[in-house]
Design a protein around this motif. Structure first.
Motif, PDB file in Angstrom:
ATOM      1  N   VAL A 159     -92.878  44.885   6.019  1.00 48.01           N
ATOM      2  CA  VAL A 159     -93.802  43.762   5.865  1.00 48.01           C
ATOM      3  C   VAL A 159     -94.244  43.657   4.408  1.00 48.01           C
ATOM      4  O   VAL A 159     -94.652  44.651   3.787  1.00 48.01           O
ATOM      5  N   GLY A 160     -94.151  42.446   3.878  1.00 51.48           N
ATOM      6  CA  GLY A 160     -94.591  42.176   2.524  1.00 51.48           C
ATOM      7  C   GLY A 160     -93.521  42.376   1.461  1.00 51.48           C
ATOM      8  O   GLY A 160     -93.757  42.067   0.290  1.00 51.48           O
ATOM      9  N   LYS A 161     -92.381  42.848   1.856  1.00 52.63           N
ATOM     10  CA  LYS A 161     -91.306  43.038   0.883  1.00 52.63           C
ATOM     11  C   LYS A 161     -90.399  41.813   0.853  1.00 52.63           C
ATOM     12  O   LYS A 161     -90.402  40.996   1.780  1.00 52.63           O
ATOM     13  N   THR A 162     -89.628  41.696  -0.232  1.00 55.20           N
ATOM     14  CA  THR A 162     -88.619  40.632  -0.323  1.00 55.20           C
ATOM     15  C   THR A 162     -87.230  41.275  -0.413  1.00 55.20           C
ATOM     16  O   THR A 162     -87.106  42.504  -0.539  1.00 55.20           O
ATOM     17  N   ASP A 163     -86.211  40.447  -0.357  1.00 55.11           N
ATOM     18  CA  ASP A 163     -84.840  40.976  -0.469  1.00 55.11           C
ATOM     19  C   ASP A 163     -84.608  41.658  -1.801  1.00 55.11           C
ATOM     20  O   ASP A 163     -83.771  42.559  -1.915  1.00 55.11           O
ATOM     21  N   ILE A 219     -82.562  42.421  13.252  1.00 54.10           N
ATOM     22  CA  ILE A 219     -83.371  41.215  13.444  1.00 54.10           C
ATOM     23  C   ILE A 219     -84.522  41.261  12.438  1.00 54.10           C
ATOM     24  O   ILE A 219     -85.131  42.305  12.208  1.00 54.10           O
ATOM     25  N   PHE A 220     -84.815  40.096  11.849  1.00 51.46           N
ATOM     26  CA  PHE A 220     -85.858  40.035  10.824  1.00 51.46           C
ATOM     27  C   PHE A 220     -86.456  38.636  10.825  1.00 51.46           C
ATOM     28  O   PHE A 220     -85.866  37.682  11.326  1.00 51.46           O
ATOM     29  N   TRP A 221     -87.665  38.533  10.250  1.00 47.20           N
ATOM     30  CA  TRP A 221     -88.269  37.218  10.044  1.00 47.20           C
ATOM     31  C   TRP A 221     -89.067  37.247   8.759  1.00 47.20           C
ATOM     32  O   TRP A 221     -89.672  38.248   8.397  1.00 47.20           O
ATOM     33  N   LYS A 222     -88.974  36.116   8.014  1.00 43.55           N
ATOM     34  CA  LYS A 222     -89.591  36.012   6.694  1.00 43.55           C
ATOM     35  C   LYS A 222     -90.375  34.704   6.620  1.00 43.55           C
ATOM     36  O   LYS A 222     -90.055  33.729   7.321  1.00 43.55           O
ATOM     37  N   ASP A 223     -91.347  34.686   5.692  1.00 48.28           N
ATOM     38  CA  ASP A 223     -92.095  33.446   5.495  1.00 48.28           C
ATOM     39  C   ASP A 223     -91.378  32.580   4.462  1.00 48.28           C
ATOM     40  O   ASP A 223     -90.297  32.920   3.975  1.00 48.28           O
ATOM     41  N   ARG A 224     -91.966  31.477   4.109  1.00 45.24           N
ATOM     42  CA  ARG A 224     -91.330  30.524   3.201  1.00 45.24           C
ATOM     43  C   ARG A 224     -91.121  31.109   1.804  1.00 45.24           C
ATOM     44  O   ARG A 224     -90.258  30.651   1.049  1.00 45.24           O
ATOM     45  N   ASP A 225     -91.932  32.107   1.446  1.00 39.95           N
ATOM     46  CA  ASP A 225     -91.806  32.708   0.123  1.00 39.95           C
ATOM     47  C   ASP A 225     -90.814  33.869   0.099  1.00 39.95           C
ATOM     48  O   ASP A 225     -90.687  34.562  -0.917  1.00 39.95           O
ATOM     49  N   GLY A 226     -90.158  34.109   1.230  1.00 45.30           N
ATOM     50  CA  GLY A 226     -89.174  35.188   1.274  1.00 45.30           C
ATOM     51  C   GLY A 226     -89.769  36.538   1.573  1.00 45.30           C
ATOM     52  O   GLY A 226     -89.067  37.559   1.481  1.00 45.30           O
ATOM     53  N   TYR A 251     -90.973  39.427   3.963  1.00 47.23           N
ATOM     54  CA  TYR A 251     -90.667  39.847   5.320  1.00 47.23           C
ATOM     55  C   TYR A 251     -91.956  39.962   6.119  1.00 47.23           C
ATOM     56  O   TYR A 251     -92.928  40.593   5.687  1.00 47.23           O
ATOM     57  N   LEU A 252     -91.938  39.352   7.306  1.00 38.77           N
ATOM     58  CA  LEU A 252     -93.076  39.450   8.225  1.00 38.77           C
ATOM     59  C   LEU A 252     -92.838  40.524   9.262  1.00 38.77           C
ATOM     60  O   LEU A 252     -93.788  40.979   9.908  1.00 38.77           O
ATOM     61  N   GLY A 253     -91.593  40.911   9.457  1.00 34.81           N
ATOM     62  CA  GLY A 253     -91.272  41.948  10.433  1.00 34.81           C
ATOM     63  C   GLY A 253     -89.769  42.070  10.593  1.00 34.81           C
ATOM     64  O   GLY A 253     -88.988  41.264  10.097  1.00 34.81           O
ATOM     65  N   CYS A 254     -89.369  43.134  11.302  1.00 34.75           N
ATOM     66  CA  CYS A 254     -87.945  43.359  11.577  1.00 34.75           C
ATOM     67  C   CYS A 254     -87.847  44.378  12.691  1.00 34.75           C
ATOM     68  O   CYS A 254     -88.850  44.961  13.116  1.00 34.75           O
TER      69      CYS A 254
END
Length: 764
Positions: free
Chosen positions: A173-177, A144-151, A153-156
């Motif tokens: 937190v703060g990373k992107t794919d 499970i994960f959630w990201k903001d509009r900029d991609g 990561y806010l948490g997982c």
């Protein structure tokens, strides 16, 4: 300072003041909220300066004293949270915040006491709730994960963090794919999915995609993503949940492969696979079912089994019986003609098996096209009949060969003594005519014997390469005289050259016999046609003719437009002594002789005949591929020369031995006569002079003529050898064909033929 109670956030508070004198807290004042928060009146604390501090539990007291001391000394100190025991004994949590005096006020400080018990409890509940939520999320096997509009990561949860190679969820937190260990093309695909969810404000469910974990293991995941909206309905983040479906994907792929495999097997079966339900309706079939029947899949659906056989009562009965047997006993079979869509039928063999699926009976099985089997059965019956006929002819041939061997010896004795007697009598002697009749009868019998040997393939021949067209053309005049002037002889030669390797006399025998038979089949005028040609015989033709093998052949055909024959007569044509002619007009050996000659030369013969429509004999002989034709046969001339050489004569038949000895001595030769090979060896050892010629029978007890000749040749340099026999039994010939360099005299022989052959061998 006046304290007050803040009902909005349920915080009770009051202000206190501490004054320091000479470093010791000498007095304290407690604001109006003191009683509500502590249960004590302010004057109770003021009258007993140590009372307030005593209500602080021992484990918190040092921290409180230290804070107040620091504040009273004029040092800014952060607030602390500690417990306080109210007057009635309930423990409450308070926040104690020191407030420094100004320097002009002297040592001491103010302080704010706030009851934060409910707040503390709410935080604890919130913390416990958050911990519980995190434990729940981390316990779930789904990522499970959630990201903001900029991609970002806010948490997982823990499952996603571990897949990304992280120890703790907060590290995401703060990373992107693109910061995580998956391949770039996969990261780009994830980002496109996120944008689609956010832009469309619509969830996307069951996105099947690959995921490469930090440990290098590749998984298949099923991801669903939903947009997270703010209080104005604007998408601010995307929430995703991914399940590992690698095993399911593997099972699906395995199932797909298995299905493909089963379908491939199902459709590769060389027959009609079918499944009928309890109502005998077709519910499943293979592709072969469609191609064989001519019906489409839509037309086959629910087709009743009996519809295939509605026009054939026998087939219908067989199928009904087969179905009943199958449903009763579990298995069954039937043969029936299946009717195709175009109306044609196929002979089929059906097997059936009863099945139970979901407690319902079914019938399954396979139908095989047995057209070829039916045809093969017919051909087998035909070939069996041909084989029986060939075996019968072979048996008669062996019998004829055996009889001819012994008969030849006796005929040779009769002919020899008759010839010797005739030589010693004057022409007007009363016995002269009788001896001539004896000689003629013996000669005719010898001719019959030669025919028997030809039929039995025991006739010894001297083959040479012939041009069949040239050979037949040379016989046309003789054949014309043979068939008479009322019958036309048509000659249709094939393209030159047509080469065959065989004894020229055998061609003479074949053509003479066939033309005489054709002449006798024509009443009045008619036509006999002789044809030649070249033909290649393939395996399909040989499958219908038991006595032929594939290869290159020459054709010699003799046809007539005479009375023809019925099938029963044709079936017996080549049996010796079978004849359709009147008594005394035929021996029944002519066609038997032809059969033996053809088979001896590794050929075969076909007969086509219809009553009142004529007959055609087609003789096939192996084609000779070398176009170099040997010289024509030389004509032998009768020799009357006498000799004086020594001849060792070996013959186990005493009468023939004596007669042949007399013939040779009559021509001046010295003869050493032996009745056995052992006696011949003895005579050769005892004879002091030269032995010029060995004349030996081929088939004898103790030792055959060839082995005897080899022994004598090793002892007598320059010895010539002449074999004689009624048949050779493959001792000096193979399949009746003389070995190269072998001299042979066929029994029975005349005194002149003996003299010619002896001089020929001695002078060779």
């Amino acid at each position: 300072m006046n304290g007050n109670r803040r009902f909005a956030d349920t915080i009770i508070e009051y202000v206190y003041t501490i004054r320091i004198k000479e470093g010791v807290a000498m007095a304290a004042q407690h604001g109006p909220g003191c009683a509500a928060l502590t249960g004590y009146r302010a004057d109770e604390f003021e009258n007993d300066p140590l009372l307030w501090l005593s209500r602080v539990p021992a484990e918190d007291r040092d921290r409180v004293v230290d804070m107040m001391s620091q504040a009273a000394a004029g040092r800014q100190t952060p607030s602390i949270e500690h417990r306080f025991v109210r007057k009635e004994g309930r423990t409450r949590w308070v926040r104690n915040t020191p407030i420094l005096y100004g320097k002009e006020a002297g040592p001491g400080c103010h302080g704010l006491i706030q009851d934060i018990t409910e707040h503390r409890q709410a935080e604890s509940l919130l913390r416990e709730s958050r911990d519980m939520l995190n434990r729940v999320l981390d316990t779930l096997p789904q990522a499970i994960f959630w990201k903001d509009r900029d991609g970002l990561y806010l948490g997982c949860n823990l499952a996603f963090a571990r897949a990304a190679g992280l120890d703790k969820p907060e590290q995401i937190v703060g990373k992107t794919d693109f910061d995580l260990p998956w391949p770039r093309e996969e990261a780009e695909a994830y980002r496109r999915d996120d944008q689609a969810v956010l832009n469309n404000r619509q969830p996307r469910f069951h996105i099947i995609e690959p995921l490469q974990q930090a440990d290098g293991k590749r998984l298949w995941i099923d991801t669903s993503k939903v947009p997270l909206l703010d209080d104005r309905g604007r998408p601010v983040a995307v929430l995703g949940i991914s399940g590992d479906i690698t095993d399911r994907k593997r099972m699906e792929e395995e199932l797909a492969r298995e299905k493909t495999f089963v379908e491939a097997i199902f459709n590769s079966v060389p027959g009609m696979l079918y499944l009928y339900d309890a109502k005998e309706r077709l519910v499943r079939w293979n592709k072969k079912h469609e191609t064989m029947s001519g019906y489409s899949a839509e037309e086959l659906t629910d087709k009743h089994v009996l519809e295939w056989f509605a026009g054939d009562e026998k087939s219908l009965k067989n199928i009904i019986d087969g179905i009943q047997t199958t449903m009763r006993e579990g298995t069954g079979e039937a043969e029936a003609d299946l009717q195709k869509k175009d109306g044609t039928t196929i002979p089929m063999y059906f097997t059936g098996t009863r099945l139970t699926i979901d407690n319902q009976p079914y019938l399954t099985g396979i139908g095989i096209d047995i057209t070829e089997r039916k045809r093969a059965e017919e051909e087998r019956e035909k070939l069996q009949a041909q084989l029986l006929q060939a075996q019968k002819i072979e048996s008669v041939g062996r019998l004829a060969g055996g009889v001819a061997h012994d008969f030849n010896n006796m005929l040779n004795v009769i002919l020899g003594h008759a010839a010797m007697a005739l030589r010693s009598l004057p022409d007007d002697d009363p016995l002269y005519e009788s001896l001539e009749q004896i000689q003629k009868a013996a000669a005719r019998s010898a001719g019959l014997t030669r025919q028997l040997l030809a039929f039995a393939r025991k006739q010894t021949v001297e083959p040479r390469v012939l041009d069949l067209n040239r050979t037949v053309a040379g016989m046309r005049e003789m054949l014309g005289r043979l068939i008479g002037e009322d019958i036309e002889l048509a000659w249709r030669p094939g393209p030159d050259p047509i080469l065959v390797e065989m004894d020229p006399s055998q061609i003479d025998q074949i053509l003479a016999n066939l033309c005489v038979n054709a002449r006798d089949a024509i009443k009045g005028t008619g036509i006999i046609t002789i044809e030649t040609g070249s033909i290649d015989i393939d395996e399909s033709y040989c499958a219908e003719h038991a006595d032929c093998t594939p290869g290159a052949y020459v054709l010699l055909a003799v046809s007539d437009n005479g009375s023809g024959m019925d099938p029963a007569t044709v079936a017996r044509l080549f049996e010796p002594f079978f004849t359709t002619k009147e008594m005394g007009k035929g021996s029944g050996l002519g066609l038997a002789t032809i059969y033996g000659i053809v088979r001896q030369n590794r050929g075969f013969i076909d007969v086509f005949s219809r009553l009142d429509m004529g007959t055609s004999f087609r003789v096939y002989l192996p084609r000779h591929t070398d176009e170099t034709i040997s010289a024509a046969r030389e004509e032998t001339t009768t020799s009357s020369e006498r000799g004086n050489e020594t001849i060792l004569l070996v013959e186990d038949e005493s009468m023939l031995l004596n007669m042949t000895t007399t013939m040779l001595e009559f021509h001046g030769y010295k003869v050493l006569a032996a009745g056995t090979p052992a006696e011949a060896l003895r005579l050769s050892r005892e004879h002091n002079g030269i032995i010029h010629l060995l004349i030996t029978d081929v088939i004898m007890p103790e030792m055959n003529g060839r082995d005897l000749a080899l022994l004598l040749l090793s002892r007598h340099t320059g010895l010539k050898v002449l074999f004689m026999s009624g048949y050779t039994a493959d001792v000096i010939a193979h399949h009746g064909v003389l070995d190269e360099g072998v001299h042979f005299l066929q029994k029975p022989f005349s005194i002149n033929k003996l003299a010619e052959k002896v001089r020929e061998v001695l002078e060779s």
